[in-house]
Design a protein around this motif. Structure first.
Motif, short mmCIF file in Angstrom:
data_model
loop_
_atom_site.label_atom_id
_atom_site.label_comp_id
_atom_site.label_asym_id
_atom_site.label_seq_id
_atom_site.Cartn_x
_atom_site.Cartn_y
_atom_site.Cartn_z
N MET A 1 0.84 -1.18 0.00
CA MET A 1 0.00 0.00 0.00
C MET A 1 0.89 1.25 0.00
N PRO A 2 0.63 2.16 -0.90
CA PRO A 2 1.45 3.37 -0.96
C PRO A 2 1.18 4.30 0.22
N LYS A 3 2.16 5.15 0.49
CA LYS A 3 2.00 6.18 1.52
C LYS A 3 1.33 7.38 0.87
N ILE A 4 0.18 7.78 1.39
CA ILE A 4 -0.58 8.90 0.84
C ILE A 4 -0.64 9.99 1.90
N GLU A 5 -0.24 11.20 1.50
CA GLU A 5 -0.28 12.35 2.38
C GLU A 5 -1.09 13.44 1.70
N ILE A 6 -1.91 14.12 2.48
CA ILE A 6 -2.71 15.21 1.94
C ILE A 6 -2.66 16.39 2.91
N TYR A 7 -2.18 17.51 2.41
CA TYR A 7 -2.14 18.74 3.19
C TYR A 7 -3.51 19.41 3.05
N PHE A 57 0.23 13.89 -2.06
CA PHE A 57 1.44 13.13 -2.39
C PHE A 57 1.13 11.65 -2.28
N ILE A 58 1.57 10.89 -3.26
CA ILE A 58 1.47 9.43 -3.20
C ILE A 58 2.89 8.89 -3.33
N ASP A 59 3.35 8.20 -2.30
CA ASP A 59 4.74 7.71 -2.23
C ASP A 59 5.73 8.83 -2.57
N ASP A 60 5.54 9.97 -1.93
CA ASP A 60 6.40 11.14 -2.07
C ASP A 60 6.36 11.78 -3.46
N GLN A 61 5.50 11.28 -4.35
CA GLN A 61 5.32 11.91 -5.66
C GLN A 61 4.20 12.94 -5.54
N HIS A 62 4.50 14.17 -5.92
CA HIS A 62 3.49 15.22 -5.84
C HIS A 62 2.46 15.00 -6.94
N ILE A 63 1.21 14.82 -6.54
CA ILE A 63 0.11 14.61 -7.48
C ILE A 63 -0.50 15.95 -7.88
N GLY A 64 -0.58 16.87 -6.94
CA GLY A 64 -1.22 18.16 -7.16
C GLY A 64 -2.36 18.33 -6.18
N LEU A 72 -6.82 12.20 -12.45
CA LEU A 72 -6.26 10.85 -12.43
C LEU A 72 -7.36 9.81 -12.34
N GLU A 73 -8.38 10.08 -11.57
CA GLU A 73 -9.51 9.16 -11.44
C GLU A 73 -10.25 9.04 -12.79
N GLN A 77 -6.09 6.38 -13.98
CA GLN A 77 -4.70 6.22 -13.57
C GLN A 77 -4.53 6.23 -12.05
N LEU A 78 -5.55 6.68 -11.32
CA LEU A 78 -5.43 6.77 -9.87
C LEU A 78 -5.29 5.39 -9.24
N ASP A 79 -6.09 4.43 -9.68
CA ASP A 79 -6.01 3.09 -9.10
C ASP A 79 -4.62 2.47 -9.26
N LYS A 80 -3.96 2.77 -10.37
CA LYS A 80 -2.60 2.25 -10.58
C LYS A 80 -1.65 2.80 -9.51
N LEU A 81 -1.80 4.08 -9.20
CA LEU A 81 -0.94 4.68 -8.18
C LEU A 81 -1.26 4.16 -6.78
N LEU A 82 -2.52 3.84 -6.57
CA LEU A 82 -2.96 3.40 -5.23
C LEU A 82 -2.68 1.93 -4.96
N THR A 83 -2.32 1.17 -5.97
CA THR A 83 -2.09 -0.26 -5.78
C THR A 83 -0.64 -0.64 -5.99
N GLN A 84 0.24 0.32 -5.95
CA GLN A 84 1.67 0.04 -6.14
C GLN A 84 2.20 -0.85 -5.06
#
Length: 84
Positions: A1-7, A57-64, A72-73, A77-84
């Protein structure tokens, strides 16, 4: 499961929408409230280059922000990032 951070901030409707989408995807995320923690907004700006919330951020990659997350949804493409 990727690390997801949201400010976020408390009264931001775009933050609510972004968190709602992530919750619908059944993923765990770390919410970083920039209006509750001194200095956190500066860190967010330095990290993302963005001044507005949300910043995702998903796994330290800035999504926006919220629009980029929903783009992305829409492009499936969002599901691909969320299932890494």
């Amino acid at each position: 499961m990727p690390k997801i951070e949201i400010y976020t901030t408390v009264f931001c409707p775009f933050c609510v929408r972004a968190k709602m989408l992530l919750t619908q995807k059944n993923v765990t995320f770390i919410e970083l409230a920039v209006d509750e923690t001194p200095g956190l907004r500066k860190k967010m700006i330095a990290r993302s280059g963005g001044h507005t919330v949300p910043q995702v951020f998903i796994d330290d990659q800035h999504i926006g922000g919220c629009d980029e997350l929903y783009d992305l949804e829409r492009t499936q493409q969002l599901d691909k990032l969320l299932t890494q």
